[in-house]
Each structure stands twice: as structure tokens, then as C-alpha cells.
Design an enzyme around this catalytic site. Structure first.
Site, PDB file in Angstrom:
ATOM      1  N   HIS A 470      41.405  47.479  42.616  1.00  0.00           N
ATOM      2  CA  HIS A 470      42.024  46.145  42.675  1.00  0.00           C
ATOM      3  C   HIS A 470      41.207  45.136  41.861  1.00  0.00           C
ATOM      4  O   HIS A 470      41.744  44.442  40.981  1.00  0.00           O
ATOM      5  CB  HIS A 470      42.125  45.708  44.133  1.00  0.00           C
ATOM      6  CG  HIS A 470      42.715  44.339  44.309  1.00  0.00           C
ATOM      7  ND1 HIS A 470      44.005  44.135  44.730  1.00  0.00           N
ATOM      8  CD2 HIS A 470      42.192  43.088  44.131  1.00  0.00           C
ATOM      9  CE1 HIS A 470      44.262  42.840  44.798  1.00  0.00           C
ATOM     10  NE2 HIS A 470      43.158  42.186  44.439  1.00  0.00           N
ATOM     11  N   GLU A 471      39.919  45.047  42.157  1.00  0.00           N
ATOM     12  CA  GLU A 471      39.089  44.064  41.459  1.00  0.00           C
ATOM     13  C   GLU A 471      38.931  44.416  39.985  1.00  0.00           C
ATOM     14  O   GLU A 471      38.825  43.528  39.139  1.00  0.00           O
ATOM     15  CB  GLU A 471      37.723  43.943  42.141  1.00  0.00           C
ATOM     16  CG  GLU A 471      37.779  43.499  43.596  1.00  0.00           C
ATOM     17  CD  GLU A 471      38.555  42.207  43.820  1.00  0.00           C
ATOM     18  OE1 GLU A 471      38.635  41.382  42.882  1.00  0.00           O
ATOM     19  OE2 GLU A 471      39.101  42.023  44.921  1.00  0.00           O
ATOM     20  N   HIS A 474      41.594  42.852  37.940  1.00  0.00           N
ATOM     21  CA  HIS A 474      41.285  41.471  37.541  1.00  0.00           C
ATOM     22  C   HIS A 474      40.346  41.456  36.335  1.00  0.00           C
ATOM     23  O   HIS A 474      40.508  40.628  35.419  1.00  0.00           O
ATOM     24  CB  HIS A 474      40.623  40.723  38.693  1.00  0.00           C
ATOM     25  CG  HIS A 474      41.551  40.361  39.814  1.00  0.00           C
ATOM     26  ND1 HIS A 474      42.727  39.684  39.619  1.00  0.00           N
ATOM     27  CD2 HIS A 474      41.462  40.576  41.152  1.00  0.00           C
ATOM     28  CE1 HIS A 474      43.326  39.485  40.785  1.00  0.00           C
ATOM     29  NE2 HIS A 474      42.586  40.021  41.732  1.00  0.00           N
ATOM     30  N   HIS A 477      42.278  42.182  33.231  1.00  0.00           N
ATOM     31  CA  HIS A 477      43.104  41.017  32.900  1.00  0.00           C
ATOM     32  C   HIS A 477      42.272  39.974  32.154  1.00  0.00           C
ATOM     33  O   HIS A 477      42.739  39.358  31.177  1.00  0.00           O
ATOM     34  CB  HIS A 477      43.669  40.435  34.192  1.00  0.00           C
ATOM     35  CG  HIS A 477      44.815  39.496  33.986  1.00  0.00           C
ATOM     36  ND1 HIS A 477      45.393  38.789  35.020  1.00  0.00           N
ATOM     37  CD2 HIS A 477      45.499  39.123  32.877  1.00  0.00           C
ATOM     38  CE1 HIS A 477      46.380  38.040  34.558  1.00  0.00           C
ATOM     39  NE2 HIS A 477      46.455  38.221  33.263  1.00  0.00           N
TER      40      HIS A 477
END
Length: 690
Positions: A470-471, A474, A477
Site C-alpha cells: 500500500h505505502e 504512494h 505515485h
């Protein structure tokens, strides 16, 4: 000042050299430069992008370069001395932000740029930045009277301090309670690795026995596994009354009045700016523009989910009666019996499963996944200075071996570290007129429970793996952007309710059989994850999923209502609304009169997700639609991966995200893919196109 490490580094901050006395000195010097830069550019007679925006971009970037390490250290090496100087410096920065956001001369200069001949020649991306800047001026009260501007400045400054106070209270309350157990029989059921960590924690304090705290990995090991009901109850009570008027530290670090003041000031701020509510104000920069649409989205989800949630609760209830003669369930029993039933149904034990997820294998596999999808390569660099010996640094290279940026990886739980997992940026991608380009650098922070002895072969749970993915979403991104103007580069400028899209998408890879093979290997035998375990693990994806989703709906509705239905002068409105939401939505939520969840709900009162917690579910809905497209063409297919990268992920805040997603998915976004992903029956009446 020449020796201040915050002012004299090129790419990577010299963290070990940063001292408390450097902070205020660096902040004041850089802020002075920022003030002088604004004064200089508004005095320019010829207004162009290069005379107006560019100098301020450089000055603001210098502020980012010194403030980001300070903010980060306050989260990962927290102490009272740093807290004090951080909050003092934060007040200076808040004062500067108010000054620049309400600077009439600067606002008129940007207006002149937009209207003039120079503005017409700007690129599409530059025009987007200009529109965002002018919109931010309006949201900062540029049109207010001088008196109202003073009130606005006071409110924003006060809110900044209150948010920090709220977070500090939660931090202190979490560390302010612990439980030493000296009788091992009371710890029956807790896995050996969790017991070893608890034993070492006690040893570090000069005690014999096993020490448990309210830090989540320690707390959850008791709630999930401990057979002693009384111990589960005691930890649940302590955890769910943190920073409140209840519990073992009642009245100490109490956030009740802090919450009341935050809500009152947010309400007043919205009114001053011409909005009916703070929630309405928050939506002005999001995909969803209407509070009613958010409310309908959450309520329609709850309608879809409630019957499944009730069924799941009955299954847990029946299981606990049949297998443990448990007559009635309490809140501290739910997670325990849920875990027991999961083991019974799927033969999955986390202690056995984590043997197949050693940290090194998971990282290598995760990097292999994004290499296949996006064509990037990730390599560790050993000579980058960090804030702790456990922290590592990784470079990211594109398909032609060009350096795109990098990230720090801080994996393990520490007493001086803020709870949770997050990504933050050191710097963003930025062009310079001297042809030297700044590459994006990120922090990836987790809090995995691992003792000093285990760090050479740290074993992760599947939930830990999902958190890491999940992290990392980021991070990708932020770093893989093609936009070199900070305001709309990477994660910046993206509608907040879509910010979790890349991270939610990365989570879904953790449930694919091929990916599970890539990221797993028994840490001793080196054997791959057996097929039967993979099959059993995949069955757990939809296990009790309705309960999870409805809990997210409750948090989202609570956050919406406290920021949309706040009544001036009403005390304890947060707790009242929270209890109302539970009664309204949940069919079987068990809670106690002393439960004070709002007092430690950082997302709503301290983080940037205030008046926007629904974003997690909204972004999950978007990610589920994108995931369907990946599945159609093969989730490790570089063609679809690079299409997503080039058309969405790398374009930051420059695009109309809704249109781009519809084009990518070749259909209108609906909630149906998300419900199907979680194994929840879909009602045609509530497919909800966006």
C-alpha cells in the site's frame, strides 16, 4: 549558520548531524528568504512565469527541503525537546502561510499573468498550476475584509497548534500505559514470536516477564490471540479510552476539549469563507463536489453491506458458542473469535504463514512485480545517511536505467516513532532553469513488530505485506511522475479522494497467486509457498469483509457528519455523533459506554484526511475498477501497466482524472467491482455510477 546541516546539503539530509538548535535557525533563515522573494517578485514591472512563479517555486522548495526532515524526525524520532522546537517553528511557518495566502499584491500579480499576453503563451500544465494557485487564494480568504483576514489567520494558526496537540496527546497516551505479565499461563494462545518481543521489551526496562503496550502490534497480538479474556478486556479498555476522560489514564492527555475547539474553529473558518459547512469547503478540491453525493455513496454502501455484516456476526457468535461456550460476545472477543474461526475454516495460522514472508524475499518480489508492470528497476544504495541504523535507501531507475528518484525505508516499530504506516515526501520533482533537475525523494514508513534478534530475517504477516505494498503504491505515485512543477507533480494536486487509488491498487496484487509466488519463500527451507496454502489464503480475502467495509463506512460517515452537521456551542458533539452513526448503520456493532474512539481518531482531527475519510472507500472503488482492467489483460502485463503509468499515474494533478479513468477502464466507474472484489452480493439498484 554556515555549519547548519539543514542549510547545507545537496540531495540527502545529513540526519545524524541535525541537532535541536539547528531547527529554529534554519526555519527563520529560509522564511526570511521566502518573505524577501515575495517582496521582490511583486515589485517586478514585467510579469511573466519566470519572474513571478519560478522564483517563488525555488524559495518554497528550499523551505520544503529544510522543513520536511524536521517534520519527519518529529514523527520517527520523537522527543519532548524536538516537539517543543517543532511546534514553535510550526507557528512561524503558519504565520508565513497566512501572510502569503492573503497577499493582495501577489494575488494581483498572478491575475495579471493569467490575463496578459504572457499568460496566453503558457503551456497547458502551467495554466493548470496558475488556476490552482488562484483557486487556493480564494480558499484562503483573499477577498475577505482586513478584520476577517485577521480572524482567518488566527483560526488557521490555532488549528495548526490544536492538530499537533491532538496528535501529541494520542502519542503520549499510547506510550503512557503498559502491562507487565509475570505468569506465562495468562498469555496462552499468543504466538511465540510475539511473546519473544514482549519478553525483550520487559528486559529492556529491567523487568522479568512479558511487557505489552498500546502500540498496535503489541496490542493486536493480545486481542487476536490471547486466550485470557480478562487480559483482552483490559487492553481493549486501555486502547479504546486513550486520550480521553475514561480508562486507566482518565483525564490525562484528554482530547475532548481539543476536539470541541477544532470542530468549532473549522465551522467558523468555513463560514468566513462563504461555505455552509467545513465539509463543503473540503470538497472544493476533490472529485466528489457534493456532501450529499458523499453521504449517498456511504449510505448506499451500507445498504449493500449490512445484511452480509449481520450474517458474518452470527457466524462468529455461533462459532464462539459452539467451540468455546461463549454465551455473549463483548467487543474484546470479536477479533479473537474471528481469528479462531479463520484458522478453523481455512487452516491458516499467521505464525506459520509469516515464515513464508521474510522481509528480504517480500521486498525483492515487490520490486520484481513493479519491474514487470512498469519496467522500472529498484536498487539499494548503501552510502545514504539515515536517522536510524535500521533505515535503508533505494533508488528507482526507468527502463533506460535513468535515475528517477528514491525512497527511504523505515520498517520497524520503535518507542519514539508515530504509530501507523505512511508515505511522505522529502522533495518533489522540479525543473530548474540552470538545467539541473531535482528528482523526487520519499519516505516509506511502517511499524512492523520485529525484535533486534529477528531483524536479520524479519518475518511479515500477510497483513504487513499488504501494508508495505500500500505505502509503496504512494511512493511510486510520487516518484514516477513526469511532471516537474511541484504543485501538480507526483501526489500533489491530485484530488484528495483519489490519492489512495495507486496504493489501494497495489494492495490487490497481494492476493494474486502469481504474485504470492514471487513474494514468498520459507525463510529456512527456501521452499515456495505451497499451492494449498495459497488457495486457503485466497479464501480469506472475502472472510468477514463486510464487517471491515462497514467499519470504514462508519468512520467515513462520522467524519462527514462532524464536519457537516456541527452545531456551534454543542459540547461533546463528536462522541454523540459517533454513537448515532453506529446505531444508524451497524446491525451488530458492540460498544461500551466508556468507548472513546473519537479521542484517538487521528485521521479526522490531526491528519489531512479530516472531512475526507470517505476517500479510502472512494479510492478503493476506483482501484477496484482499475483492477478489473488489469485482470482482463493479465495483472503482470507490461502493456496495461505502462498504459496506467503513462495515462494516469505519471501525470499527477494535470489531468481530468474521472475522464482518464473511464477511458482506461473502457466503462463508467461503479461500486460493483469493489463489492465483487470483497465477495459481497451486488444489488442492481445500487450500482452507483460516478
Amino acid at each position: 549558520m554556515d555549519n547548519n546541516p539543514l542549510l547545507n546539503y545537496s540531495i540527502f539530509p545529513p540526519f545524524s548531524s541535525i541537532k535541536i538548535n539547528h531547527v529554529k535557525e534554519a526555519v527563520q533563515k529560509i522564511l526570511t528568504n521566502c518573505y524577501n522573494t515575495v517582496d521582490q517578485i511583486v515589485s517586478e514591472k514585467r510579469i511573466t512565469w519566470d519572474t513571478l512563479y519560478y522564483p517563488l517555486m525555488i524559495a518554497e522548495n528550499e523551505l520544503q527541503r529544510i522543513w520536511s526532515p524536521i517534520t519527519h524526525l518529529n514523527s520517527v524520532q520523537h522527543n519532548l525537546a524536538l516537539r517543543k522546537v517543532y511546534e514553535e517553528s510550526l507557528s512561524f511557518i503558519s504565520e508565513y502561510r497566512n501572510w502569503i495566502n492573503q497577499h493582495d499584491g501577489l494575488y494581483k500579480s498572478y491575475q495579471s499573468l493569467q490575463r496578459g499576453d504572457s499568460g496566453q503563451k503558457l503551456s497547458i500544465i502551467q495554466k493548470k498550476v496558475l488556476n490552482n494557485i488562484l483557486h487556493n487564494f480564494k480558499l484562503s480568504g483573499i477577498y475577505l475584509s482586513p478584520q476577517k483576514k485577521k480572524i482567518y489567520a488566527y483560526i488557521t494558526s490555532r488549528l495548526s497548534r490544536l492538530r499537533s496537540n491532538y496528535a501529541n496527546n494520542v502519542f503520549d497516551a499510547t506510550l503512557g500505559w503498559s502491562k507487565l505479565i509475570t505468569e506465562k499461563k495468562l498469555l496462552s494462545g499468543i504466538p511465540d514470536h510475539a511473546l519473544e518481543i514482549a519478553r525483550l521489551a520487559a528486559q529492556a526496562r529491567g523487568e522479568k516477564g512479558w511487557l505489552f503496550t498500546l502500540q498496535y502490534p503489541s496490542y493486536s497480538s493480545v486481542l487476536l490471540y490471547c486466550d485470557t479474556k480478562e487480559l483482552r478486556e483490559e487492553l481493549y479498555w486501555a486502547f479504546n479510552t486513550r486520550a480521553s476522560d475514561q480508562g486507566p489514564n482518565s483525564g490525562k492527555w484528554d482530547n475532548t476539549l481539543v476536539m470541541d475547539e477544532i470542530l468549532a474553529l473549522r465551522y467558523e473558518l468555513a463560514k468566513i469563507l462563504g461555505f455552509r459547512t467545513y465539509f463543503e469547503k473540503s470538497l472544493s478540491k476533490r472529485m466528489v463536489q457534493s456532501p450529499k453525493k458523499v453521504f449517498n455513496f456511504l449510505m448506499n454502501l451500507s445498504i449493500q453491506i449490512r445484511s452480509s455484516e449481520y450474517k458474518e456476526f452470527l457466524e462468529i457468535q455461533n462459532f464462539s458458542k459452539k467451540n468455546s461456550s461463549c454465551i455473549s460476545l463483548n467487543p474484546w472477543d470479536i477479533a479473537y473469535y474471528r481469528e479462531k474461526q479463520k484458522q478453523y475454516l481455512f487452516s491458516i495460522k499467521n505464525e506459520e504463514l509469516c515464515c513464508y514472508f521474510p522481509e528480504k524475499t517480500v521486498l525483492h518480489g515487490m520490486f520484481s512485480v513493479v519491474n514487470r508492470i512498469y519496467g522500472i528497476t529498484i536498487k539499494e544504495r548503501s552510502n545514504v545517511e539515515t536517522w536510524h541504523s535500521d533505515v535503508r535507501f533505494f533508488d528507482i531507475f526507468d527502463g533506460e536505467d535513468r535515475w528517477m528518484g528514491g525512497f527511504y525505508l523505515d520498517m520497524y516499530l520503535r518507542d519514539d516513532k508515530r504509530e501507523g504506516a505512511w508515505m511522505d515526501e522529502l522533495v518533489g520533482k522540479m525543473y530548474r532553469n540552470d538545467t539541473i533537475s531535482q528528482k523526487p525523494i520519499a519516505y516509506l514508513t511502517c511499524n512492523f513488530n520485529c525484535s533486534e534478534k529477528q531483524k536479520s530475517s524479519c518475518l511479515l504477516t500477510h497483513h504487513d505485506v499488504m501494508t508495505l505494498f500500500h505505502e509503496f503504491g504512494h511512493v511510486l505515485h510520487h516518484i514516477m511522475t513526469r511532471i516537474d512543477i511541484p504543485e501538480i507533480s507526483g501526489v500533489n494536486g491530485v484530488p484528495w479522494d483519489a490519492l489512495e487509488l495507486p496504493s489501494q491498487l497495489m494492495e490487490k496484487f497481494c492476493w494474486d497467486p502469481d504474485v504470492l509466488q514471487l513474494i514468498s519463500m520459507h525463510y529456512r527451507t527456501k521452499e515456495p509457498l505451497p499451492g494449498y496454502i495459497i488457495n486457503n489464503l485466497l479464501k480469506t480475502k472475502t472472510y468477514q469483509s463486510s464487517s471491515y467495509l462497514l467499519r470504514q463506512v462508519i468512520y467515513g460517515l462520522f467524519d462527514l457528519r462532524i464536519h457537516h452537521e456541527y452545531i456551534p456551542g454543542e459540547k461533546r458533539s463528536a462522541l454523540k455523533i459517533f454513537n448515532e452513526v453506529i446505531k444508524q448503520v451497524s446491525t451488530c456493532h458492540l460498544s461500551m459506554d466508556w468507548d472513546r474512539f473519537p479521542n484517538s481518531f487521528l485521521h479526522a482531527f490531526s491528519d489531512d484526511y479530516s472531512a475526507g475519510y470517505y476517500s479510502y472507500l472512494w479510492a478503493d472503488m476506483l482501484a477496484s475498477n482499475v483492477w478489473c482492467r488489469f485482470q482482463e489483460l493479465g495483472i503482470l502485463n507490461s502493456k496495461i501497466g505502462k498504459l496506467f503509468l503513462n495515462d494516469i499515474l505519471a501525470l499527477g494533478g494535470t489531468i481530468d482524472l474521472k475522464k482518464c479513468l473511464v477511458k482506461f477502464c473502457t466503462q463508467t466507474m461503479t461500486v460493483e467491482p469493489m463489492l465483487k472484489y470483497y465477495g459481497i452480493p451486488v444489488s442492481v439498484d445500487h450500482s452507483m455510477p460516478i
